[in-house]
Design a protein around this motif. Sequence first.
Motif, PDB file in Angstrom:
ATOM      1  N   MET A 221       0.817  -1.201   0.000  1.00  0.00           N
ATOM      2  CA  MET A 221       0.000   0.000   0.000  1.00  0.00           C
ATOM      3  C   MET A 221       0.857   1.260   0.000  1.00  0.00           C
ATOM      4  SD  MET A 221      -2.854  -1.433   2.681  1.00  0.00           S
ATOM      5  CE  MET A 221      -3.812   0.053   2.812  1.00  0.00           C
ATOM      6  N   GLN A 222       1.928   1.267   0.802  1.00  0.00           N
ATOM      7  CA  GLN A 222       2.810   2.429   0.821  1.00  0.00           C
ATOM      8  C   GLN A 222       3.520   2.609  -0.512  1.00  0.00           C
ATOM      9  OE1 GLN A 222       6.662   2.155   2.706  1.00  0.00           O
ATOM     10  NE2 GLN A 222       6.367   4.107   3.742  1.00  0.00           N
ATOM     11  N   SER A 223       4.045   1.511  -1.055  1.00  0.00           N
ATOM     12  CA  SER A 223       4.814   1.579  -2.289  1.00  0.00           C
ATOM     13  C   SER A 223       3.981   2.099  -3.446  1.00  0.00           C
ATOM     14  CB  SER A 223       5.368   0.189  -2.619  1.00  0.00           C
ATOM     15  OG  SER A 223       6.077   0.209  -3.837  1.00  0.00           O
ATOM     16  N   ASN A 224       2.698   1.770  -3.448  1.00  0.00           N
ATOM     17  CA  ASN A 224       1.823   2.151  -4.556  1.00  0.00           C
ATOM     18  C   ASN A 224       0.859   3.280  -4.204  1.00  0.00           C
ATOM     19  OD1 ASN A 224       2.345  -0.008  -6.815  1.00  0.00           O
ATOM     20  ND2 ASN A 224       2.332  -1.121  -4.872  1.00  0.00           N
ATOM     21  N   ASN A 225       1.056   3.893  -3.016  1.00  0.00           N
ATOM     22  CA  ASN A 225       0.224   5.019  -2.586  1.00  0.00           C
ATOM     23  C   ASN A 225      -1.262   4.661  -2.612  1.00  0.00           C
ATOM     24  OD1 ASN A 225      -0.310   7.636  -1.656  1.00  0.00           O
ATOM     25  ND2 ASN A 225      -0.505   8.445  -3.736  1.00  0.00           N
ATOM     26  N   LEU A 226      -1.607   3.541  -1.963  1.00  0.00           N
ATOM     27  CA  LEU A 226      -2.982   3.054  -1.949  1.00  0.00           C
ATOM     28  C   LEU A 226      -3.584   3.173  -0.557  1.00  0.00           C
ATOM     29  CD1 LEU A 226      -2.556  -0.283  -3.961  1.00  0.00           C
ATOM     30  CD2 LEU A 226      -3.359   1.928  -4.835  1.00  0.00           C
ATOM     31  N   THR A 227      -4.822   3.621  -0.488  1.00  0.00           N
ATOM     32  CA  THR A 227      -5.582   3.513   0.754  1.00  0.00           C
ATOM     33  C   THR A 227      -6.079   2.078   0.892  1.00  0.00           C
ATOM     34  OG1 THR A 227      -7.691   4.031  -0.316  1.00  0.00           O
ATOM     35  CG2 THR A 227      -6.377   5.894   0.513  1.00  0.00           C
ATOM     36  N   LEU A 228      -6.653   1.759   2.039  1.00  0.00           N
ATOM     37  CA  LEU A 228      -7.209   0.418   2.223  1.00  0.00           C
ATOM     38  C   LEU A 228      -8.324   0.162   1.214  1.00  0.00           C
ATOM     39  CD1 LEU A 228      -7.328  -2.240   3.744  1.00  0.00           C
ATOM     40  CD2 LEU A 228      -8.774  -1.126   5.473  1.00  0.00           C
ATOM     41  N   GLU A 229      -9.149   1.171   0.955  1.00  0.00           N
ATOM     42  CA  GLU A 229     -10.211   1.011  -0.044  1.00  0.00           C
ATOM     43  C   GLU A 229      -9.630   0.656  -1.410  1.00  0.00           C
ATOM     44  OE1 GLU A 229     -11.978   3.748   3.087  1.00  0.00           O
ATOM     45  OE2 GLU A 229     -10.031   3.499   2.116  1.00  0.00           O
ATOM     46  N   GLU A 230      -8.598   1.382  -1.811  1.00  0.00           N
ATOM     47  CA  GLU A 230      -7.988   1.157  -3.119  1.00  0.00           C
ATOM     48  C   GLU A 230      -7.262  -0.189  -3.177  1.00  0.00           C
ATOM     49  OE1 GLU A 230      -6.658   5.449  -4.814  1.00  0.00           O
ATOM     50  OE2 GLU A 230      -5.785   4.888  -2.876  1.00  0.00           O
ATOM     51  N   TYR A 231      -6.631  -0.564  -2.082  1.00  0.00           N
ATOM     52  CA  TYR A 231      -5.894  -1.828  -2.052  1.00  0.00           C
ATOM     53  C   TYR A 231      -6.833  -3.019  -2.209  1.00  0.00           C
ATOM     54  CZ  TYR A 231      -2.782  -5.526  -0.355  1.00  0.00           C
ATOM     55  OH  TYR A 231      -2.045  -6.674  -0.241  1.00  0.00           O
TER      56      TYR A 231
END
Length: 287
Positions: A221-231
Amino acid sequence: MKKWAFVLACCLLTGCAKHAPAASSKVMIDYPKSEEITYSQTDTSMKALRVQKDQVYQGNLVLINKDHEVHPEGIQTDIVSLLNHQELINGFGLLDNTIELSQNVVEQFGKMVAAAAKDDVNHFVISSGYRDFAKQEQLYKEKGSDYALPAGNSEHNLGLALDIGSSLESMDQAPEGKWLKEHAADYGFILRYPADKTDITGIQYEPWHFRYVGLPHSKIMQSNNLTLEEYLDWLHEHNTVYVNVDGQRYEITYKEVRRETAFQIPANHTYELSGDNQEWVIATIKL
């Protein structure tokens, strides 16, 4: 939304300036077709893991927001009062003596704080942790929607979220906030409500609110700049991925569970299960 604890202690623990996502090297991800999924010769002993519907509501990746409520099955079973477990309070302070949290989360937080101390970052404070539904409802009635979420819609009702502050200055300026932005994912934590994702989370930037999701998910999630919703949307799109994080290879498989379903798990590997609080379960296998 602002959190009540930080409204009470805003001079010490809050901030509102925006920030950019932390820099992080990309994790290595493979997207195999289902017919290409194979295991090594040492993995030939497989077991069918039967997963029941209630697993959908349990685990480190369950989604809690205004549209997805905490189910009783999802509340962590290892909630402890930190006042009564002084052995868990190492290298950080507490805003008050009523704070409760998942023991596992506190232990992981302690490891993270110990690592930060090696970088001379050592003024962490936990301002808020687990809240039961009654306490959350009382806060919501007292503070209103500008300062609290309804009972059942707050991650604090789950036991996996905590509000972290610094005894030096506001978290968006403090060394503790800057260190966490860069390193929290190494220990399984994510900044849940980033400044650039308010349209997705529905919550304003909260530099103090961190959520435990575990590895390797936090790093992805950090590496791809994702929120939990997006992940979760990303996992749903790909179903199965293979990920290399810090020298460890994982298989992550996302399956729908309406009543019961079976995951094929290599018998000689460790794994974790988590629901998404919708209709799917994620199996994370160390390879």
